[in-house]
Design a protein around this motif. Structure first.
Motif, short mmCIF file in Angstrom:
data_model
loop_
_atom_site.label_atom_id
_atom_site.label_comp_id
_atom_site.label_asym_id
_atom_site.label_seq_id
_atom_site.Cartn_x
_atom_site.Cartn_y
_atom_site.Cartn_z
N GLY A 167 -0.87 -20.94 13.80
CA GLY A 167 -1.14 -19.52 14.02
C GLY A 167 -0.61 -18.70 12.87
O GLY A 167 0.22 -19.15 12.07
N SER A 168 -1.11 -17.47 12.76
CA SER A 168 -0.71 -16.59 11.66
C SER A 168 -0.68 -15.15 12.15
O SER A 168 -1.51 -14.72 12.95
CB SER A 168 -1.70 -16.71 10.50
OG SER A 168 -1.53 -15.67 9.55
N LEU A 169 0.31 -14.40 11.65
CA LEU A 169 0.38 -12.97 11.86
C LEU A 169 0.90 -12.34 10.58
O LEU A 169 1.93 -12.76 10.04
CB LEU A 169 1.33 -12.61 13.01
CG LEU A 169 1.72 -11.12 13.12
CD1 LEU A 169 0.49 -10.27 13.40
CD2 LEU A 169 2.78 -10.91 14.17
N ARG A 170 0.17 -11.36 10.06
CA ARG A 170 0.60 -10.65 8.86
C ARG A 170 0.64 -9.16 9.15
O ARG A 170 -0.24 -8.63 9.83
CB ARG A 170 -0.35 -10.92 7.69
CG ARG A 170 0.19 -10.45 6.35
CD ARG A 170 -0.77 -10.78 5.24
NE ARG A 170 -1.89 -9.85 5.20
CZ ARG A 170 -3.02 -10.07 4.53
NH1 ARG A 170 -3.20 -11.22 3.91
NH2 ARG A 170 -3.97 -9.16 4.51
N VAL A 171 1.66 -8.49 8.65
CA VAL A 171 1.79 -7.05 8.81
C VAL A 171 1.73 -6.40 7.44
O VAL A 171 2.53 -6.71 6.56
CB VAL A 171 3.12 -6.69 9.52
CG1 VAL A 171 3.25 -5.17 9.65
CG2 VAL A 171 3.17 -7.33 10.90
N ASP A 172 0.77 -5.52 7.24
CA ASP A 172 0.58 -4.82 5.98
C ASP A 172 1.30 -3.48 6.03
O ASP A 172 1.11 -2.69 6.96
CB ASP A 172 -0.91 -4.58 5.71
CG ASP A 172 -1.66 -5.88 5.50
OD1 ASP A 172 -1.00 -6.93 5.34
OD2 ASP A 172 -2.90 -5.86 5.51
N LEU A 173 2.10 -3.21 5.00
CA LEU A 173 2.86 -1.97 4.93
C LEU A 173 2.42 -1.10 3.76
O LEU A 173 3.05 -0.09 3.48
CB LEU A 173 4.36 -2.27 4.78
CG LEU A 173 4.97 -3.14 5.88
CD1 LEU A 173 6.42 -3.46 5.56
CD2 LEU A 173 4.87 -2.44 7.22
N ASP A 174 1.34 -1.47 3.09
CA ASP A 174 0.97 -0.78 1.86
C ASP A 174 0.36 0.59 2.11
O ASP A 174 -0.03 1.27 1.17
CB ASP A 174 0.01 -1.62 1.02
CG ASP A 174 -1.22 -2.05 1.80
OD1 ASP A 174 -1.12 -2.21 3.01
OD2 ASP A 174 -2.28 -2.21 1.17
N ARG A 175 0.26 1.05 3.36
CA ARG A 175 -0.25 2.40 3.61
C ARG A 175 0.75 3.47 3.16
O ARG A 175 0.49 4.65 3.26
CB ARG A 175 -0.56 2.56 5.09
CG ARG A 175 -1.64 1.62 5.59
CD ARG A 175 -2.92 1.75 4.77
NE ARG A 175 -3.94 0.83 5.20
CZ ARG A 175 -4.81 1.08 6.17
NH1 ARG A 175 -4.76 2.23 6.81
NH2 ARG A 175 -5.72 0.19 6.50
N LEU A 176 1.92 3.06 2.66
CA LEU A 176 2.84 4.02 2.08
C LEU A 176 2.37 4.51 0.72
O LEU A 176 2.88 5.49 0.20
CB LEU A 176 4.24 3.39 1.92
CG LEU A 176 5.07 3.28 3.19
CD1 LEU A 176 6.29 2.43 2.94
CD2 LEU A 176 5.49 4.65 3.67
N SER A 177 1.39 3.83 0.15
CA SER A 177 0.90 4.23 -1.16
C SER A 177 0.11 5.53 -1.06
O SER A 177 -0.34 5.93 0.00
CB SER A 177 0.00 3.13 -1.76
OG SER A 177 -1.13 2.96 -0.94
N ASN A 178 -0.07 6.18 -2.21
CA ASN A 178 -0.83 7.42 -2.24
C ASN A 178 -2.29 7.16 -1.91
O ASN A 178 -2.86 6.17 -2.34
CB ASN A 178 -0.73 8.07 -3.62
CG ASN A 178 0.62 8.68 -3.86
OD1 ASN A 178 1.46 8.71 -2.97
ND2 ASN A 178 0.84 9.16 -5.07
N GLN A 179 -2.91 8.06 -1.17
CA GLN A 179 -4.32 7.94 -0.88
C GLN A 179 -5.14 8.02 -2.15
O GLN A 179 -6.27 7.56 -2.20
CB GLN A 179 -4.76 9.05 0.09
CG GLN A 179 -4.21 8.89 1.49
CD GLN A 179 -4.71 9.98 2.39
OE1 GLN A 179 -5.42 10.89 1.96
NE2 GLN A 179 -4.34 9.91 3.64
N GLY A 180 -4.58 8.60 -3.20
CA GLY A 180 -5.31 8.75 -4.45
C GLY A 180 -5.26 7.51 -5.31
O GLY A 180 -5.52 7.58 -6.50
#
Length: 308
Positions: free
Chosen positions: A71-84
């Motif tokens: 099984g696999s679970l990944r959590v992405d945290l890169d939404r802290l980056s600028n929308q631009g």
């Protein structure tokens, strides 16, 4: 597919999985990518942003039957980056306000069973059509399937993949195959989504020898007339070379849409492995559109990444 998870939900999932993880071969991994990036678009300023920022857990356990469950679970945290961000998937010229509202999205969530018969997986599954997309993902033929089932198998030099997603999910059916011998390989794949709403097909060849590689692919996308958009075609060639910790790649890609779209991109990637899972890389991409001068721009980045 990326569905938002709160920190509490992730914590609960981790506690619930604890008995399984304790009795299995479990790996915790992650990556942090920070880049100095920009474009030559008017009024666009150089910025420091993020690429992939994520961590994941994979677990395998050999059962009494000789099969292996995983099984696999990944959590992405890169939404802290600028929308631009200048990355193509976000698009240039968007609002540069910092976005912290979507932190913590679950991705690469799947479970499966594998053995001598092959590999059966449910959840996020491999795309059959990508067996033919071997040169790059500047222009991507397919989007990920998060709620589906897949089978992959290796039979000597031949690899096969079949995937299915029910109507309540992405409503997709795909088949793919690849053949490899020595450094040469050829792959092809196709998929249908909806009732003939979208039909994707791709074929590609690649060859690698003594650190050098060359790959080329062609893909097409047929869209139902009711969608009001044209069919797409894309061709790409990628030449690469790697020696020790140094790598370089040059990619040329085109995208056409029944005459309405005539785009092309040229990308240069350079990388150097510093050791200990640390990578320094640079990327320069020039985008052109024969039918739209406003869509022509250069984007660039220098990235430092650490994996663990």
């Amino acid at each position: 597919m990326k569905f938002t998870k709160t920190a509490v939900a992730v914590a609960i999932a981790g506690i619930a999985a604890a008995p399984m993880i304790a009795s299995a071969d479990t790996t915790l991994s992650g990556v942090v990518e920070i880049a100095l990036q920009g474009t030559d678009i008017d009024d666009d300023e150089l910025e420091i942003g993020t690429g992939d920022v994520l961590f994941g857990i994979t677990s395998e356990h050999e059962m009494d039957s000789g099969l292996t469950g995983y099984g696999s679970l990944r959590v992405d945290l890169d939404r802290l980056s600028n929308q631009g961000s200048v990355f193509v998937e976000n698009g240039p010229g968007e609002d540069d306000d910092l976005n912290i509202g979507s932190v913590g999205t679950a991705d690469a969530v799947y479970v499966g069973i594998k053995g001598g018969f092959g590999d059966f997986r449910m959840g996020e599954i491999p795309l059959a059509v990508e067996y033919g997309q071997v040169a790059n993902d500047i222009y991507d033929v397919g989007s990920e399937i998060s709620g589906g089932m897949s089978y992959t198998g290796e039979f000597g030099p031949v690899g096969l993949v079949a995937n299915f997603s029910p109507e309540g999910n992405q409503d997709a059916l795909g088949l793919g195959a690849k053949f490899g011998i020595g450094g040469f390989s050829i792959g092809l794949g196709g998929e249908q989504r909806g009732e003939d709403d979208l039909v994707n097909g791709a074929v590609g060849v690649s060859f690698a020898f003594a650190g050098a590689s060359i790959a080329a692919h062609f893909w097409s996308q047929e869209v139902a007339e009711a969608a009001g958009t044209g069919d797409l075609e894309s061709a790409s060639v990628k030449i690469g070379y790697g020696f020790g910790g140094v790598s370089a790649a040059l990619t040329v890609s085109t995208l056409e849409d029944d005459g309405a779209t005539d785009q092309n991109a040229v990308r240069l990637d350079l990388g150097y492995a510093l050791g200990g899972g640390t990578q320094l890389s640079s990327r320069i991409t020039q985008f052109n559109d024969d039918n739209n001068d406003d869509a022509e721009f250069l984007e660039y980045r220098v990235m430092l990444a650490k994996s663990f």
